[in-house]
Design an enzyme around this catalytic site. Structure first.
Site, PDB file in Angstrom:
ATOM      1  N   VAL A 147       0.839  -1.194   0.000  1.00 33.15           N
ATOM      2  CA  VAL A 147       0.000   0.000   0.000  1.00 33.15           C
ATOM      3  C   VAL A 147       0.879   1.251   0.000  1.00 33.15           C
ATOM      4  CG1 VAL A 147      -1.763   1.285   1.268  1.00 33.15           C
ATOM      5  CG2 VAL A 147      -1.824  -1.227   1.239  1.00 33.15           C
ATOM      6  N   CYS A 148       0.648   2.123  -0.966  1.00 37.33           N
ATOM      7  CA  CYS A 148       1.369   3.394  -1.096  1.00 37.33           C
ATOM      8  C   CYS A 148       2.890   3.140  -1.115  1.00 37.33           C
ATOM      9  CB  CYS A 148       0.938   4.357  -0.001  1.00 37.33           C
ATOM     10  SG  CYS A 148       1.495   6.036  -0.277  1.00 37.33           S
ATOM     11  N   GLU A 149       3.618   3.675  -0.157  1.00 35.81           N
ATOM     12  CA  GLU A 149       5.067   3.436  -0.136  1.00 35.81           C
ATOM     13  C   GLU A 149       5.358   1.940   0.029  1.00 35.81           C
ATOM     14  OE1 GLU A 149       7.103   5.081   3.207  1.00 35.81           O
ATOM     15  OE2 GLU A 149       8.981   5.335   2.126  1.00 35.81           O
TER      16      GLU A 149
END
Lengths: 370, 213
Positions: A147-149
């Protein structure tokens, strides 16, 4: 102006009624009512401050007989967002579907952890967690959800060790950090990308070195600044509405606030890679990003890839995620899912998180025959 | 004995003796007072002299210890000056950024009012419409070079402020024989590098042992 004068009094009365209701709601609630991340889990592996949790199976739910899934959240926020409350929980949805779910908690880093870099998080901690899970389930590869980074971590790991990742799912993950340039965006999208491109490498290095890390309150402030008017009114004009509704609505608001204030620090060296190598210099999309001298080549992603992005994401503009489609190899089974939500709405909007969980479940391969 | 003459003589003698006694007593008293004053003055002089001696001695002794010398003081002085400068520059950059934002809010409100009669049946709707209009204007403004440059100036001046503050704190730590942040960073760097080496070594060992299983 006459109509305003006539209507002003009842509106004022409504306003004070809301204020009164807001105070009443707050007086009836305690800290114990505002619990987040309540799905049962236990630590199965730890290294330094990093812990690997395994979620406990829900009673009466049969195993889906699929590969275990490891979830890697970003270092910018807490993984608890994925399990904010039972009726808005991606984790719970996956458990209800009978999956074996693991999640990495990167821990509360401080200045002593300033030297931790992507190499430590991806090749070290994440690699160790994957090794543990594969060993525990007697498998050679698993499903990875970033998720994301955490999605960048997952993509980097999968491109270096494709044999250990059977399927890859990325959610609201930026890959081409400059793809916002020239793209048709909404007015609130792409601010962070533009802002970080306006600095030189040296200026960003000095900024991070001055703190030794990227403090949680600094990144929190940056997020508030992206939508200045909304941030200003959220705790002023709109706060009355948020607190004066029914108890369920107030709890939703307070649980989100609880998550927001729990913003971890980002270790300094990893912050340099995130803000400079990726945001500023766009090295991942250019094929120049390296971990311990090894270049990350996204053409190595030969496993099925599910790329989930949010249409209204003001933090990660959709084109920066969609760019992955052009970077994976041609033979890759690449799929996209666009959610009608924002960066966080993907996980907490009841409609979006159902669609999200369902797509992730479908992307996870069945267990190999023993 | 003629009583009258002798009595007179005796009275005179007593009077003389009394005068002599009183004048003597006064003189003695004056002398005593003068002496006491002199003693007091001498004592004060002696005390002042002793104090000076002690001070001089202390200075002499202190100069033999490793205390801040002139160049160290000048370094601290320069750091203090840099801190003051950075503090002023940071305040100026913050004020500049705030001024830009406030000016945009005002301009947006003026534009909103100029668009026509904002009169509405609901105060709440009017305010929300104004906020929505301001939100659009501010988001657009945040994409401008003027805003991005002002924000960059704010961030870089904050960085300089943090750096100069740390230099001041480290001066204090060095002068008071305390470990500095830089020294702690050095130690944590060493520890981090060591952990990486151990991890690499473990990885090599486990790979080397695999064929034996």
């Amino acid at each position: 102006m006459k109509s305003r004068e006539l209507n002003g009094a009842p509106e004022l009365s409504d306003y004070f009624e809301k204020v009164s209701k807001g105070f009443e709601n707050l007086s009836e609630l305690s800290e114990s009512d505002i619990k987040i991340a309540t799905s049962k889990k236990h630590v199965v592996f730890s290294s330094d401050k990093v812990r690997l949790f395994k979620y406990e199976k829900l009673e009466g739910v049969k195993s889906a007989k699929r590969l275990p899934v490891l979830v890697a959240y970003s270092l910018i926020g807490s993984y608890k967002m994925l399990d904010l409350q039972p009726d808005r929980s991606v984790i719970r949805n996956m458990l209800e579907a009978g999956l074996d779910v693991y999640i990495i908690d990167w821990g509360k880093t401080n200045r002593a952890d300033r030297w931790l870099a992507f190499e430590d998080f991806i090749l070290g901690y994440m690699g160790d967690c994957i090794e543990y899970i594969c060993s525990a389930h007697k498998i050679k590869s698993l499903s990875l959800l970033g998720v994301c980074e955490g999605g960048v971590f997952a993509a980097c790991f999968a491109s270096l060790y494709p044999e250990k990742v059977k399927s890859l799912a990325l959610a609201v993950t930026p890959i081409d950090f400059h793809a916002d340039e020239g793209a048709k965006l909404k007015p609130d999208q792409g601010h962070l990308n533009r802002l970080l491109r306006n600095f030189s490498r040296q200026e960003l290095e000095e900024m991070i070195d001055a703190y030794g890390q990227l403090p949680g309150e600094v990144s929190g402030f940056a997020f508030l600044e992206m939508t200045l008017v909304k941030s200003l009114t959220k705790y002023q004009w709109d706060a009355i509405d948020s607190l004066s509704g029914d108890k369920k609505q107030v709890l939703n608001f307070l649980r989100m606030e609880k998550w927001l204030v729990d913003r971890p620090n980002h270790p300094g060296e990893a912050a340099k890679q995130w803000l400079i190598d990726l945001y500023n210099e766009n090295r991942l999309a250019k094929g120049e990003f390296e971990l311990e001298g090894k270049k990350i080549n996204l053409r190595n992603l030969n496993m099925p890839v599910l790329n989930i992005y949010s249409r209204d994401d003001h933090i990660v503009p959709p084109p920066t995620s969609q760019a992955l489609k052009h970077l994976v190899p041609k033979q890759c089974n690449y799929q996209e899912l666009e959610l009608p939500a924002g960066h966080i709405g993907a996980f907490v909007s009841s409609k979006a998180n159902r669609a999200f969980s369902s797509a992730v479940f479908e992307s996870i391969p069945k267990l190999p025959a023993q | 004995m003629t009583k009258g003459k002798d009595d007179k003589h005796f009275e005179n003698m007593i009077e003389n003796a009394q005068e002599l006694y009183f004048s003597g007593a006064t003189a003695f008293s004056n002398w005593m007072e003068a002496s006491q004053k002199e003693v007091r003055e001498n004592h004060a002089f002696t005390a002042a002299l002793s104090s000076d001696l002690v001070k001089n001695l202390s200075s002499m002794l202190l100069q033999t210890k490793p205390i801040p010398a002139l160049d160290t003081f000048m370094g601290a002085d320069q750091n203090l000056s840099a801190f003051s400068k950075a503090s002023i520059e940071f305040s100026a950059a913050a004020a500049e950024l705030h001024a830009l934002i406030i000016a945009k809010f005002v301009e947006s409100a003026e534009n909103y009012l100029a668009q026509g009669d904002p009169e509405s049946e609901s105060e709440d709707r009017t305010i929300r419409a104004w906020l929505s209009s301001t939100n659009s204007d501010v988001l657009e403004f945040q994409q401008s070079k003027a805003y991005l440059d002002a924000q960059k100036k704010y961030v870089t001046s904050l960085t300089q402020f943090q750096k100069s503050y740390r230099a001041l704190v480290e001066d204090f730590q060095i002068l008071n024989h305390l470990p500095t942040q830089s020294e702690i960073d050095d130690i944590s760097k060493g520890l981090h590098d060591l952990k990486r080496e151990v991890r690499t070594l473990k990885s090599h060992l486990s790979k080397g042992m695999e064929p034996k299983k």
